[in-house]
Design a protein around this motif. Structure first.
Motif, PDB file in Angstrom:
ATOM      1  N   VAL A  87      28.298  -3.243  27.915  1.00  0.00           N
ATOM      2  CA  VAL A  87      27.166  -4.187  27.893  1.00  0.00           C
ATOM      3  C   VAL A  87      26.058  -3.647  28.797  1.00  0.00           C
ATOM      4  O   VAL A  87      24.882  -3.584  28.418  1.00  0.00           O
ATOM      5  CB  VAL A  87      27.608  -5.601  28.354  1.00  0.00           C
ATOM      6  CG1 VAL A  87      26.405  -6.520  28.532  1.00  0.00           C
ATOM      7  CG2 VAL A  87      28.600  -6.211  27.359  1.00  0.00           C
TER       8      VAL A  87
ATOM      9  N   ASP B  81      30.031 -14.479  32.590  1.00  0.00           N
ATOM     10  CA  ASP B  81      30.945 -15.463  31.958  1.00  0.00           C
ATOM     11  C   ASP B  81      31.720 -16.292  32.983  1.00  0.00           C
ATOM     12  O   ASP B  81      32.633 -17.020  32.626  1.00  0.00           O
ATOM     13  CB  ASP B  81      31.913 -14.753  30.991  1.00  0.00           C
ATOM     14  CG  ASP B  81      32.773 -13.679  31.655  1.00  0.00           C
ATOM     15  OD1 ASP B  81      32.473 -13.277  32.803  1.00  0.00           O
ATOM     16  OD2 ASP B  81      33.755 -13.235  31.035  1.00  0.00           O
TER      17      ASP B  81
ATOM     18  N   LYS C 103      28.750  -8.598  23.738  1.00  0.00           N
ATOM     19  CA  LYS C 103      28.133  -9.511  24.714  1.00  0.00           C
ATOM     20  C   LYS C 103      28.123 -10.977  24.274  1.00  0.00           C
ATOM     21  O   LYS C 103      28.538 -11.868  25.013  1.00  0.00           O
ATOM     22  CB  LYS C 103      26.704  -9.044  25.042  1.00  0.00           C
ATOM     23  CG  LYS C 103      26.088  -9.874  26.163  1.00  0.00           C
ATOM     24  CD  LYS C 103      24.721  -9.380  26.557  1.00  0.00           C
ATOM     25  CE  LYS C 103      24.102 -10.137  27.714  1.00  0.00           C
ATOM     26  NZ  LYS C 103      24.402 -11.540  27.854  1.00  0.00           N
TER      27      LYS C 103
ATOM     28  N   GLY D  38      28.513  -2.603  23.180  1.00  0.00           N
ATOM     29  CA  GLY D  38      28.234  -3.607  24.211  1.00  0.00           C
ATOM     30  C   GLY D  38      27.426  -4.766  23.650  1.00  0.00           C
ATOM     31  O   GLY D  38      27.690  -5.932  23.953  1.00  0.00           O
ATOM     32  N   GLN D  39      26.456  -4.433  22.792  1.00  0.00           N
ATOM     33  CA  GLN D  39      25.636  -5.512  22.217  1.00  0.00           C
ATOM     34  C   GLN D  39      26.462  -6.407  21.304  1.00  0.00           C
ATOM     35  O   GLN D  39      26.300  -7.624  21.294  1.00  0.00           O
ATOM     36  CB  GLN D  39      24.453  -4.918  21.462  1.00  0.00           C
ATOM     37  CG  GLN D  39      23.372  -4.464  22.442  1.00  0.00           C
ATOM     38  CD  GLN D  39      22.240  -3.715  21.745  1.00  0.00           C
ATOM     39  OE1 GLN D  39      22.029  -3.856  20.556  1.00  0.00           O
ATOM     40  NE2 GLN D  39      21.537  -2.908  22.501  1.00  0.00           N
TER      41      GLN D  39
ATOM     42  N   ARG E   6      32.304  -4.700  29.959  1.00  0.00           N
ATOM     43  CA  ARG E   6      31.109  -4.963  30.798  1.00  0.00           C
ATOM     44  C   ARG E   6      30.301  -3.683  31.008  1.00  0.00           C
ATOM     45  O   ARG E   6      29.075  -3.710  31.055  1.00  0.00           O
ATOM     46  CB  ARG E   6      31.521  -5.609  32.136  1.00  0.00           C
ATOM     47  CG  ARG E   6      31.825  -7.107  31.986  1.00  0.00           C
ATOM     48  CD  ARG E   6      32.165  -7.760  33.305  1.00  0.00           C
ATOM     49  NE  ARG E   6      33.486  -7.390  33.793  1.00  0.00           N
ATOM     50  CZ  ARG E   6      34.626  -7.923  33.355  1.00  0.00           C
ATOM     51  NH1 ARG E   6      34.619  -8.881  32.449  1.00  0.00           N
ATOM     52  NH2 ARG E   6      35.796  -7.526  33.833  1.00  0.00           N
TER      53      ARG E   6
ATOM     54  N   ASP F 237      30.048 -13.933  26.296  1.00  0.00           N
ATOM     55  CA  ASP F 237      29.266 -14.988  26.949  1.00  0.00           C
ATOM     56  C   ASP F 237      29.762 -16.388  26.605  1.00  0.00           C
ATOM     57  O   ASP F 237      29.563 -17.321  27.376  1.00  0.00           O
ATOM     58  CB  ASP F 237      27.775 -14.863  26.582  1.00  0.00           C
ATOM     59  CG  ASP F 237      27.103 -13.739  27.363  1.00  0.00           C
ATOM     60  OD1 ASP F 237      27.716 -13.215  28.311  1.00  0.00           O
ATOM     61  OD2 ASP F 237      25.958 -13.380  27.013  1.00  0.00           O
TER      62      ASP F 237
ATOM     63  N   ARG G  30      29.844 -12.450  37.564  1.00  0.00           N
ATOM     64  CA  ARG G  30      29.901 -12.152  36.142  1.00  0.00           C
ATOM     65  C   ARG G  30      29.186 -13.230  35.328  1.00  0.00           C
ATOM     66  O   ARG G  30      29.243 -14.414  35.672  1.00  0.00           O
ATOM     67  CB  ARG G  30      31.367 -12.067  35.696  1.00  0.00           C
ATOM     68  CG  ARG G  30      31.956 -10.712  35.920  1.00  0.00           C
ATOM     69  CD  ARG G  30      33.431 -10.651  35.729  1.00  0.00           C
ATOM     70  NE  ARG G  30      33.972 -11.329  34.560  1.00  0.00           N
ATOM     71  CZ  ARG G  30      35.261 -11.326  34.242  1.00  0.00           C
ATOM     72  NH1 ARG G  30      36.123 -10.660  35.002  1.00  0.00           N
ATOM     73  NH2 ARG G  30      35.697 -11.970  33.183  1.00  0.00           N
TER      74      ARG G  30
END
Ligand code: AP5
Length: 215
Positions: free
Chosen positions: A40, A164, A51, A47-48, A37, A55, A162
């Motif tokens: 991200v 998610d 993600k 992070g990309q 996290r 998700d 969050r």
């Protein structure tokens, strides 16, 4: 030095209990979910990549996770030991951890699995929120701040959830857990260091059981 792993499905209480043990044992919590996290939030390439997978409740690649954890284990911050929360999550991750520890002349003292009922995990996760300022965790029903809307730890008044933490993604995360992570219990049971604790008890009772194991 005390090194341990807390295993369990999403919502089992790994993060909640790691925070308690962190204080009691004066060790550091290494949460791969928190590390991801942070990646991200920073907008890094890692992070990309992660993600989109997080998700939808899938698992990020073993290589990426193993690389991330190997930079932390054995560092100065782990001088008194560590609690792994969210890692390992696949058998290849567990095997990589064994190799990593052997190379650094470290060993695992405990692997503790929190056993829970899946349906209750959806309610736990969907009711969870965090102080945006200090990161302290709360729950709408099970862990409320003493004063409504004010963080017990820092007095902050902004809270976040969050991305998610919704019922659909939680079900996908539970599925990923049963398919890819549950075999890890057998991996550690065969080595003889797995202990199980009933994660359906109250937060305080689970903490008490964990403290009994590690003390
Ligand atoms: P991660 O952040 O690790 O999430 P998770 O495993 O799904 O676990 P949670 O953080 O949701 O639950 P928890 O067990 O910590 O519960 P908590 O203590 O907060 O991973 C997120 C994503 O990152 C993954 O889906 C994946 O995509 C990726 N990822 C991370 N690590 C990876 C890896 N190694 N490999 C590949 N991908 C990886 O408790 C939940 C709530 O319940 C709280 O509100 C708490 O107050 C409450 N509560 C806790 N215990 C109790 C209790 N006993 N009674 C009542 N309420 C309780």
């Amino acid at each position: 030095m005390t090194n341990l792993i807390i295993l369990g499905p999403p919502g089992a209480g790994k993060g909640t209990q790691s925070k308690q043990l962190e204080k009691k044992l004066n060790v550091i919590q290494l949460s791969t979910g928190d590390m991801l996290r942070a990646e991200v939030a920073s907008g890094s390439d890692l992070g990309q990549d992660a993600k989109g997978i997080m998700d939808v409740g899938g698992l990020v690649s073993d290589d990426l996770i193993i690389g991330m954890i190997s930079k932390r284990v054995g560092q100065k911050e782990c001088a008194n030991g560590f609690i792994l929360d969210g890692f390992p999550r696949t058998v290849p991750q567990a095997e990589a951890l064994s190799e990593m520890l052997a190379n650094k002349s470290l060993k695992l003292d405990y692997v503790i699995e929190l056993t829970v009922n899946d349906e209750a995990m959806v309610e736990r996760i969907c009711g969870r929120y965090t102080c945006s300022k200090c990161g302290a965790g709360y729950h709408e029903s099970f862990q409320k701040p003493a004063e409504d809307g004010v963080c017990d730890k820092c007095g902050g008044k902004d809270f976040s959830r969050r991305a998610d933490d919704n019922a659909k993604t939680v079900r996908a995360r539970l599925e990923a857990y049963h398919e890819q992570t549950a075999p890890i219990s057998t991996f550690y049971a065969e080595i003889g260091i797995l202990k199980q604790v009933d994660g359906m008890m109250s937060i305080e009772d689970v903490t008490h059981q964990l403290e009994n194991i590690v003390s």
